[in-house]
Design a protein around this motif. Structure first.
Motif, PDB file in Angstrom:
ATOM      1  N   ARG A   1     -71.042  72.250 -48.534  1.00  0.00           N
ATOM      2  CA  ARG A   1     -70.071  72.011 -49.615  1.00  0.00           C
ATOM      3  C   ARG A   1     -70.255  70.593 -50.143  1.00  0.00           C
ATOM      4  N   THR A   2     -70.316  70.474 -51.456  1.00  0.00           N
ATOM      5  CA  THR A   2     -70.378  69.144 -52.071  1.00  0.00           C
ATOM      6  C   THR A   2     -68.974  68.538 -52.029  1.00  0.00           C
ATOM      7  N   PRO A   3     -68.864  67.239 -52.280  1.00  0.00           N
ATOM      8  CA  PRO A   3     -67.518  66.635 -52.325  1.00  0.00           C
ATOM      9  C   PRO A   3     -66.609  67.312 -53.349  1.00  0.00           C
ATOM     10  N   GLY A   4     -67.196  67.911 -54.386  1.00  0.00           N
ATOM     11  CA  GLY A   4     -66.415  68.614 -55.397  1.00  0.00           C
ATOM     12  C   GLY A   4     -66.070  70.048 -55.025  1.00  0.00           C
ATOM     13  N   GLY A   5     -66.544  70.500 -53.849  1.00  0.00           N
ATOM     14  CA  GLY A   5     -66.215  71.842 -53.379  1.00  0.00           C
ATOM     15  C   GLY A   5     -67.202  72.933 -53.765  1.00  0.00           C
ATOM     16  N   HIS A   6     -68.325  72.538 -54.364  1.00  0.00           N
ATOM     17  CA  HIS A   6     -69.336  73.531 -54.756  1.00  0.00           C
ATOM     18  C   HIS A   6     -70.268  73.826 -53.587  1.00  0.00           C
ATOM     19  N   ARG A   7     -70.780  75.044 -53.539  1.00  0.00           N
ATOM     20  CA  ARG A   7     -71.734  75.408 -52.487  1.00  0.00           C
ATOM     21  C   ARG A   7     -73.145  75.022 -52.894  1.00  0.00           C
TER      22      ARG A   7
END
Length: 67
Positions: free
Chosen positions: A41-47
């Motif tokens: 997960r990126t800090p922005g919540g994307h996979r």
């Protein structure tokens, strides 16, 4: 200081993974939720998906299809 290989590995978006498998990006997200493929997960919540893991999974599927 050495950098771990996983720190330098290219990360792929669900759309990129979906294109490799010829499926919808939502399918890739479902696979990740079900544990069929690992994701980060990126800090922005994307996979994001590790390219080496995606290629290993794809190679396994294509060898089964031709086996």
């Amino acid at each position: 200081m050495t950098i771990a290989p996983e720190a330098t590995e290219r990360l792929m978006t669900p759309g990129e993974v979906a294109a490799m498998f010829r499926v919808d990006p939502k399918t890739v997200t479902r696979w990740a939720a079900a544990g069929r493929i690992g994701s980060i997960r990126t800090p922005g919540g994307h996979r994001r998906f590790r390219e080496s893991e995606v290629r290993t999974l794809l190679d396994g599927l294509t060898s089964e299809a031709h086996g």
